[in-house]
Design an enzyme around this catalytic site. Structure first.
Site, PDB file in Angstrom:
ATOM      1  N   PRO A   2      57.795  74.326 -13.402  1.00  0.00           N
ATOM      2  CA  PRO A   2      58.043  72.690 -14.130  1.00  0.00           C
ATOM      3  C   PRO A   2      57.345  72.294 -15.425  1.00  0.00           C
ATOM      4  CG  PRO A   2      57.352  72.940 -11.970  1.00  0.00           C
ATOM      5  CD  PRO A   2      57.225  74.172 -12.234  1.00  0.00           C
ATOM      6  N   GLU A   3      58.115  71.989 -16.530  1.00  0.00           N
ATOM      7  CA  GLU A   3      57.417  71.436 -17.515  1.00  0.00           C
ATOM      8  C   GLU A   3      57.042  70.022 -17.363  1.00  0.00           C
ATOM      9  OE1 GLU A   3      58.967  73.191 -21.386  1.00  0.00           O
ATOM     10  OE2 GLU A   3      59.702  74.812 -20.229  1.00  0.00           O
TER      11      GLU A   3
END
Length: 274
Positions: A2-3
């Site tokens: 996940p960014e």
DNA sequence: AGACGTACCTGACCGC
DNA sequence: TGCGGTCAGGTACGTC
């Protein structure tokens, strides 16, 4: 992982646990990224006071002036559910006084969890050298110009450096550079003032838009509720440069290219991005 | 200081 | 069906 937009979405999805008390804890014996002396049993009977995000870290403060720091690595997932049926790669889970469960699952185990005094959070080894948030006012033209001036390496890799700006990973830098019409191959220090302005504007717009759409679900990312994000449907270059069957640039109809920079895939349109 | 390669892990997918 | 190779949202660390 996940960014930033995915971590922000997860944070928003678990805000409900604020004010709840921990009644039960499960921990697996598998080591995450760091072997730590962390004893999650210490969480028992504590109340969740606050939940916030810094870069890609979730910070959960507790009623005894300690805070949990959580990073999801590449494959970490957090879910908030009614029951806990232990699944493969579940590494910890806490039950609250309303019987709901918060579960951390991470197949690749690049993530980690740490428990420290709340007053030490800013000085935590993983947090103390971080650059500004991309959506904050500190991430501006003057700051970025100064940060890039001695950087001879390419702008794509440089922008993924958390000391320069946090939370922008491989998906969002590809999309931001396309939006800003800047070649990922260009040396960071060679960007003109207007290119820097465009890049900041594109990055902010894309990150905000991804948050608004609940993040990007490719492979295994889901929100805390288990639902998928939607931003992946709006990718203009990321994942569209398959060598055998490349897709066309939406603007100029040239083939989207896929190359490798510093070991990470880069997708771009060599006609639109100069 | 900056740039680059490597390591940490599992799982999905592709070609043979 | 199985096996080996490759790739994946990240980050720290060692070396030049």
């Amino acid at each position: 992982m996940p960014e930033l937009p995915e971590v922000e979405t997860i944070k928003n999805g678990i805000l409900d646990v604020k004010g709840k008390k921990v009644t039960q804890i499960y921990t697996s014996d598998k080591k995450l990224r760091f072997p730590s002396a962390l004893n999650l049993q210490d969480l028992k009977d504590l109340e969740i006071k606050d939940i916030r995000r810094r870069a890609r870290y979730l910070i959960i403060s507790l009623s005894n002036n300690k805070s949990l720091i959580i990073h999801l690595g590449m494959s970490g997932k957090i879910s908030l559910t009614d029951k806990f049926n232990k699944e493969k790669h579940d590494h910890f889970a806490t039950q609250f006084n309303d019987d709901s469960w918060l579960i951390y699952n991470d197949a690749r185990r690049f993530g980690f969890v740490d428990l420290i005094h709340s007053s030490d959070v800013e000085n935590h080894k993983m947090l103390k050298n971080l650059g500004p948030e991309p959506l904050g006012n500190e991430f501006n033209e003057k700051y970025l110009k100064e940060s890039l001036k001695n950087k001879g390496s390419n702008i794509k890799t440089t922008m993924m450096d958390n000391k320069i700006v946090v939370g922008i990973g491989n998906i969002y830098i590809n999309e931001s550079l396309f939006d800003a019409k800047i070649s990922p191959l260009k040396a960071a220090k060679e960007l003109s003032k207007t290119e820097i302005t465009r890049l900041i504007s594109s990055a902010k717009t894309i990150i905000q838009s991804a948050i608004d759409q609940g993040g990007s679900s490719i492979s295994d990312y889901v929100k805390a509720s288990g639902e998928m994000g939607n931003f992946q449907n709006t990718f203009k270059v990321y994942g569209r440069g398959d060598k055998k069957n490349p897709e066309k640039c939406l603007i100029c109809k040239d083939n989207i290219k896929k190359i490798v920079q510093n070991g990470r895939s880069t997708f771009y349109c060599s006609n639109c991005q100069k």
